[in-house]
Design a protein around this motif. Structure first.
Motif, PDB file in Angstrom:
ATOM      1  N   SER A  30       0.948  -1.297   0.012  1.00  0.00           N
ATOM      2  CA  SER A  30      -0.040   0.027   0.094  1.00  0.00           C
ATOM      3  C   SER A  30       0.901   1.092  -0.021  1.00  0.00           C
ATOM      4  CB  SER A  30      -0.546   0.117   1.188  1.00  0.00           C
ATOM      5  OG  SER A  30      -0.022  -0.043   2.477  1.00  0.00           O
ATOM      6  N   ALA A  31       0.461   2.350  -0.369  1.00  0.00           N
ATOM      7  CA  ALA A  31       0.873   3.676  -0.304  1.00  0.00           C
ATOM      8  C   ALA A  31       1.535   4.183   1.024  1.00  0.00           C
ATOM      9  CB  ALA A  31       0.244   4.750  -0.732  1.00  0.00           C
ATOM     10  N   ASP A  33       2.498   1.482   3.543  1.00  0.00           N
ATOM     11  CA  ASP A  33       3.674   0.823   3.455  1.00  0.00           C
ATOM     12  C   ASP A  33       4.789   1.401   2.685  1.00  0.00           C
ATOM     13  OD1 ASP A  33       2.403  -0.913   5.337  1.00  0.00           O
ATOM     14  OD2 ASP A  33       1.932  -2.443   3.832  1.00  0.00           O
ATOM     15  N   ARG A  34       4.711   1.725   1.412  1.00  0.00           N
ATOM     16  CA  ARG A  34       5.726   2.387   0.773  1.00  0.00           C
ATOM     17  C   ARG A  34       6.353   3.582   1.162  1.00  0.00           C
ATOM     18  NH1 ARG A  34       2.134   1.353  -3.355  1.00  0.00           N
ATOM     19  NH2 ARG A  34       1.966   3.546  -3.971  1.00  0.00           N
ATOM     20  N   TYR A  35       5.575   4.612   1.632  1.00  0.00           N
ATOM     21  CA  TYR A  35       5.897   5.942   2.042  1.00  0.00           C
ATOM     22  C   TYR A  35       6.109   6.099   3.488  1.00  0.00           C
ATOM     23  CZ  TYR A  35       4.947   6.487  -3.009  1.00  0.00           C
ATOM     24  OH  TYR A  35       4.711   6.491  -4.229  1.00  0.00           O
ATOM     25  N   PHE A  36       5.671   5.307   4.304  1.00  0.00           N
ATOM     26  CA  PHE A  36       5.562   5.558   5.623  1.00  0.00           C
ATOM     27  C   PHE A  36       6.521   4.349   6.431  1.00  0.00           C
ATOM     28  CE2 PHE A  36       4.166   5.385  10.120  1.00  0.00           C
ATOM     29  CZ  PHE A  36       4.450   6.681  10.442  1.00  0.00           C
ATOM     30  N   VAL A  37       5.900   3.299   6.351  1.00  0.00           N
ATOM     31  CA  VAL A  37       6.397   2.121   7.050  1.00  0.00           C
ATOM     32  C   VAL A  37       7.954   1.752   6.517  1.00  0.00           C
ATOM     33  CG1 VAL A  37       6.274  -0.302   7.689  1.00  0.00           C
ATOM     34  CG2 VAL A  37       4.080   1.133   7.407  1.00  0.00           C
ATOM     35  N   GLY A  38       7.900   1.742   5.164  1.00  0.00           N
ATOM     36  CA  GLY A  38       9.281   1.332   4.335  1.00  0.00           C
ATOM     37  C   GLY A  38      10.599   2.127   4.786  1.00  0.00           C
ATOM     38  N   PRO A  39      10.301   3.553   4.836  1.00  0.00           N
ATOM     39  CA  PRO A  39      11.339   4.474   5.028  1.00  0.00           C
ATOM     40  C   PRO A  39      11.858   4.170   6.442  1.00  0.00           C
ATOM     41  CG  PRO A  39       9.982   5.668   3.675  1.00  0.00           C
ATOM     42  CD  PRO A  39       9.268   4.198   4.048  1.00  0.00           C
TER      43      PRO A  39
END
Length: 112
Positions: A30-31, A33-39
């Protein structure tokens, strides 16, 4: 997410797996995950972030393997039971969790 490989490594040859989530996962994170969790994960461990963001493919492979009736190493026979309920991965509602546990118990007992 389902410790079948660990059970096989420990020498277990007959496994009963209770599934409380659907057998699929969206192929792309999800966005959120990509822009908040991942970093944020990447700051602690780039390897962990990568595994988190690419988890759909290994999960799909594991589920497909379980559907064959064998564990990943093919050293154990696996029986899967679907609880007839889908529990979200971060579910906190005691009522939802109790209902899921009861449905899982009923699904397992129906085997016997």
């Amino acid at each position: 997410p389902i410790p079948v490989a660990t059970a096989e490594a420990d020498g277990h040859t007959e496994l009963l797996v209770l599934l409380t989530r659907s057998g699929s996962m969206r192929p792309r994170p999800s966005a959120f995950d990509r822009y908040f969790v991942g970093p944020r994960l990447r700051r602690w461990s780039p390897a962990l972030a990568e595994r988190y963001l690419t988890r759909a493919e290994p999960y799909a492979a594991l589920m497909a393997g379980l559907d064959t009736g064998w564990g990943p190493a093919r050293r154990s026979q696996v029986t899967t039971v679907r609880a007839g309920v889908s529990i979200r991965k971060l579910e906190r509602s005691a009522a939802v969790l109790r209902d899921g546990a009861e449905r899982g118990r009923e699904a397992l007992l129906s085997l016997f």
